[in-house]
Design a protein around this motif. Structure first.
Motif, PDB file in Angstrom:
ATOM      1  N   ILE A 248      27.821 -15.992  -1.857  1.00 53.72           N
ATOM      2  CA  ILE A 248      28.019 -14.592  -2.208  1.00 53.72           C
ATOM      3  C   ILE A 248      28.485 -14.491  -3.662  1.00 53.72           C
ATOM      4  N   THR A 249      28.297 -13.310  -4.230  1.00 48.08           N
ATOM      5  CA  THR A 249      28.803 -12.989  -5.562  1.00 48.08           C
ATOM      6  C   THR A 249      29.697 -11.771  -5.462  1.00 48.08           C
ATOM      7  N   ILE A 250      30.884 -11.883  -6.018  1.00 50.19           N
ATOM      8  CA  ILE A 250      31.840 -10.775  -6.031  1.00 50.19           C
ATOM      9  C   ILE A 250      32.076 -10.398  -7.487  1.00 50.19           C
ATOM     10  N   GLU A 251      31.905  -9.109  -7.811  1.00 52.52           N
ATOM     11  CA  GLU A 251      32.001  -8.676  -9.208  1.00 52.52           C
ATOM     12  C   GLU A 251      33.024  -7.558  -9.371  1.00 52.52           C
ATOM     13  N   TYR A 252      33.592  -7.496 -10.572  1.00 54.05           N
ATOM     14  CA  TYR A 252      34.415  -6.372 -11.012  1.00 54.05           C
ATOM     15  C   TYR A 252      35.562  -6.067 -10.053  1.00 54.05           C
ATOM     16  N   GLN A 253      36.306  -7.113  -9.706  1.00 49.89           N
ATOM     17  CA  GLN A 253      37.455  -6.954  -8.828  1.00 49.89           C
ATOM     18  C   GLN A 253      38.742  -6.954  -9.653  1.00 49.89           C
ATOM     19  N   ASP A 254      39.663  -6.113  -9.255  1.00 51.20           N
ATOM     20  CA  ASP A 254      40.972  -6.043  -9.904  1.00 51.20           C
ATOM     21  C   ASP A 254      41.999  -5.857  -8.790  1.00 51.20           C
ATOM     22  N   ALA A 255      42.642  -6.968  -8.401  1.00 49.36           N
ATOM     23  CA  ALA A 255      43.564  -6.921  -7.263  1.00 49.36           C
ATOM     24  C   ALA A 255      44.780  -7.775  -7.552  1.00 49.36           C
ATOM     25  N   VAL A 256      45.878  -7.445  -6.864  1.00 49.43           N
ATOM     26  CA  VAL A 256      47.147  -8.135  -7.054  1.00 49.43           C
ATOM     27  C   VAL A 256      47.644  -8.631  -5.700  1.00 49.43           C
ATOM     28  N   LYS A 257      48.199  -9.847  -5.691  1.00 47.16           N
ATOM     29  CA  LYS A 257      48.870 -10.414  -4.529  1.00 47.16           C
ATOM     30  C   LYS A 257      47.957 -10.528  -3.304  1.00 47.16           C
ATOM     31  N   VAL A 258      46.710 -10.932  -3.549  1.00 46.88           N
ATOM     32  CA  VAL A 258      45.827 -11.283  -2.444  1.00 46.88           C
ATOM     33  C   VAL A 258      46.280 -12.631  -1.882  1.00 46.88           C
ATOM     34  N   SER A 259      46.281 -12.770  -0.575  1.00 49.48           N
ATOM     35  CA  SER A 259      46.705 -14.008   0.073  1.00 49.48           C
ATOM     36  C   SER A 259      45.552 -14.582   0.894  1.00 49.48           C
ATOM     37  N   MET A 260      45.267 -15.876   0.690  1.00 53.05           N
ATOM     38  CA  MET A 260      44.222 -16.548   1.458  1.00 53.05           C
ATOM     39  C   MET A 260      44.741 -17.901   1.923  1.00 53.05           C
ATOM     40  N   ASP A 261      44.379 -18.281   3.154  1.00 49.94           N
ATOM     41  CA  ASP A 261      44.733 -19.617   3.612  1.00 49.94           C
ATOM     42  C   ASP A 261      43.723 -20.099   4.649  1.00 49.94           C
ATOM     43  N   LYS A 262      43.597 -21.433   4.714  1.00 54.33           N
ATOM     44  CA  LYS A 262      42.699 -22.113   5.643  1.00 54.33           C
ATOM     45  C   LYS A 262      41.267 -21.564   5.512  1.00 54.33           C
ATOM     46  N   MET A 263      40.706 -21.756   4.312  1.00 60.03           N
ATOM     47  CA  MET A 263      39.388 -21.231   4.009  1.00 60.03           C
ATOM     48  C   MET A 263      38.526 -22.299   3.335  1.00 60.03           C
ATOM     49  N   ILE A 264      37.216 -22.170   3.478  1.00 59.60           N
ATOM     50  CA  ILE A 264      36.246 -22.957   2.724  1.00 59.60           C
ATOM     51  C   ILE A 264      35.308 -21.984   2.030  1.00 59.60           C
ATOM     52  N   PHE A 265      35.168 -22.134   0.704  1.00 62.73           N
ATOM     53  CA  PHE A 265      34.258 -21.324  -0.086  1.00 62.73           C
ATOM     54  C   PHE A 265      33.148 -22.231  -0.610  1.00 62.73           C
ATOM     55  N   ARG A 266      31.891 -21.865  -0.349  1.00 61.26           N
ATOM     56  CA  ARG A 266      30.758 -22.637  -0.848  1.00 61.26           C
ATOM     57  C   ARG A 266      29.805 -21.710  -1.608  1.00 61.26           C
ATOM     58  N   ASN A 267      29.450 -22.129  -2.817  1.00 57.44           N
ATOM     59  CA  ASN A 267      28.485 -21.372  -3.621  1.00 57.44           C
ATOM     60  C   ASN A 267      28.893 -19.906  -3.782  1.00 57.44           C
ATOM     61  N   VAL A 268      30.162 -19.710  -4.078  1.00 60.68           N
ATOM     62  CA  VAL A 268      30.705 -18.371  -4.296  1.00 60.68           C
ATOM     63  C   VAL A 268      30.919 -18.160  -5.789  1.00 60.68           C
ATOM     64  N   THR A 269      30.489 -17.002  -6.284  1.00 56.09           N
ATOM     65  CA  THR A 269      30.669 -16.648  -7.694  1.00 56.09           C
ATOM     66  C   THR A 269      31.533 -15.400  -7.787  1.00 56.09           C
ATOM     67  N   ILE A 270      32.545 -15.464  -8.641  1.00 58.28           N
ATOM     68  CA  ILE A 270      33.361 -14.285  -8.951  1.00 58.28           C
ATOM     69  C   ILE A 270      33.228 -14.030 -10.441  1.00 58.28           C
ATOM     70  N   THR A 271      32.870 -12.814 -10.820  1.00 60.18           N
ATOM     71  CA  THR A 271      32.682 -12.487 -12.230  1.00 60.18           C
ATOM     72  C   THR A 271      33.420 -11.203 -12.593  1.00 60.18           C
ATOM     73  N   GLU A 272      33.770 -11.123 -13.870  1.00 60.25           N
ATOM     74  CA  GLU A 272      34.386  -9.918 -14.433  1.00 60.25           C
ATOM     75  C   GLU A 272      35.550  -9.419 -13.573  1.00 60.25           C
ATOM     76  N   SER A 273      36.445 -10.332 -13.206  1.00 62.16           N
ATOM     77  CA  SER A 273      37.491  -9.987 -12.251  1.00 62.16           C
ATOM     78  C   SER A 273      38.857 -10.507 -12.685  1.00 62.16           C
ATOM     79  N   SER A 274      39.893  -9.802 -12.213  1.00 61.95           N
ATOM     80  CA  SER A 274      41.277 -10.213 -12.436  1.00 61.95           C
ATOM     81  C   SER A 274      42.000 -10.181 -11.095  1.00 61.95           C
ATOM     82  N   LEU A 275      42.486 -11.362 -10.661  1.00 59.53           N
ATOM     83  CA  LEU A 275      43.180 -11.478  -9.387  1.00 59.53           C
ATOM     84  C   LEU A 275      44.563 -12.047  -9.671  1.00 59.53           C
ATOM     85  N   GLU A 276      45.483 -11.179  -9.973  1.00 59.84           N
ATOM     86  CA  GLU A 276      46.809 -11.590 -10.434  1.00 59.84           C
ATOM     87  C   GLU A 276      47.736 -11.842  -9.262  1.00 59.84           C
TER      88      GLU A 276
END
Length: 211
Positions: free
Chosen positions: A37-65
């Motif tokens: 998947i491709t995720i674009e133009y994201q602006d988010a704060v304090k996202v929490s992720m755990d126990k994950m596998i990401f394959r062939n993922v693209t994130i562009t033009e984004s800020s995840l602080e």
């Protein structure tokens, strides 16, 4: 590498295939596999992720602080120029990823392996490294200014023209890394391990001239 890094603790048999189209501040995402998947133009704060596998993922033009990532594997992902400032990475593996210009400034990286990654111009300013290993990576012109270390490893990496000013390199082995020029202060080199052919790179810092 002379120290042990804890591997991501991922219960593969419990993971579900997921699709993410956007990220919102304070999202919590866990126990999933995300592919292609491709995720674009994201602006988010304090996202929490755990126990994950990401394959062939693209994130562009984004800020995840201030994101918090625990027990995650990233394979063949592209996070070039993405901002991850002031974030926390624990038991993470980046495998064959593009991290060109990625911003990890002021982040904490603990039990992190970065393998076969293209991370030129990446920004680790004022980061905190605890049991972190870069292996077979291109880190040309990366910036580690003012970062702190509790066990940091570079194995067969290109670190040419990197900024390591303020990075105390005691016990760090650069002997099998490739570089012609580094920005570093003499006092930061105390206890650093280098190969004999690399010594000339640092002679100028001590006011010496080789003829």
């Amino acid at each position: 590498m002379i120290f042990k890094i804890e591997q991501p603790k991922i219960p593969v048999d419990l993971l579900e295939t997921r699709t993410i189209h956007s990220l919102e501040s304070r999202d919590e995402i866990s126990n999933g596999v995300i592919d292609n998947i491709t995720i674009e133009y994201q602006d988010a704060v304090k996202v929490s992720m755990d126990k994950m596998i990401f394959r062939n993922v693209t994130i562009t033009e984004s800020s995840l602080e201030q994101i918090e990532l625990t027990d995650i594997v990233f394979e063949n992902c592209d996070f070039s120029n993405v901002n991850f400032p002031s974030s926390f990475f624990h038991r993470i593996e980046f495998r064959n990823c593009k991290l060109i210009g990625t911003n990890f400034s002021q982040s904490r990286l603990q039990n992190v392996r970065i393998l076969d990654c293209l991370a030129d111009f990446s920004n680790f300013r004022f980061a905190r490294f605890k049991q972190v290993s870069f292996e077979d990576c291109s880190l040309e012109s990366a910036d580690y200014y003012g970062s702190t270390i509790q066990k940091l490893n570079f194995t067969r990496c290109n670190i040419d023209q990197s900024c390591m000013i303020g990075l105390k390199l005691k016990g760090v082995d650069l002997s099998d890394c490739n570089f012609n020029e580094l920005s570093v202060e003499v006092e930061d080199l105390d206890g650093c391990i280098i190969a004999s052919h690399q010594a000339s790179t640092f002679v100028g810092l001590m006011g010496m001239i080789i003829r």
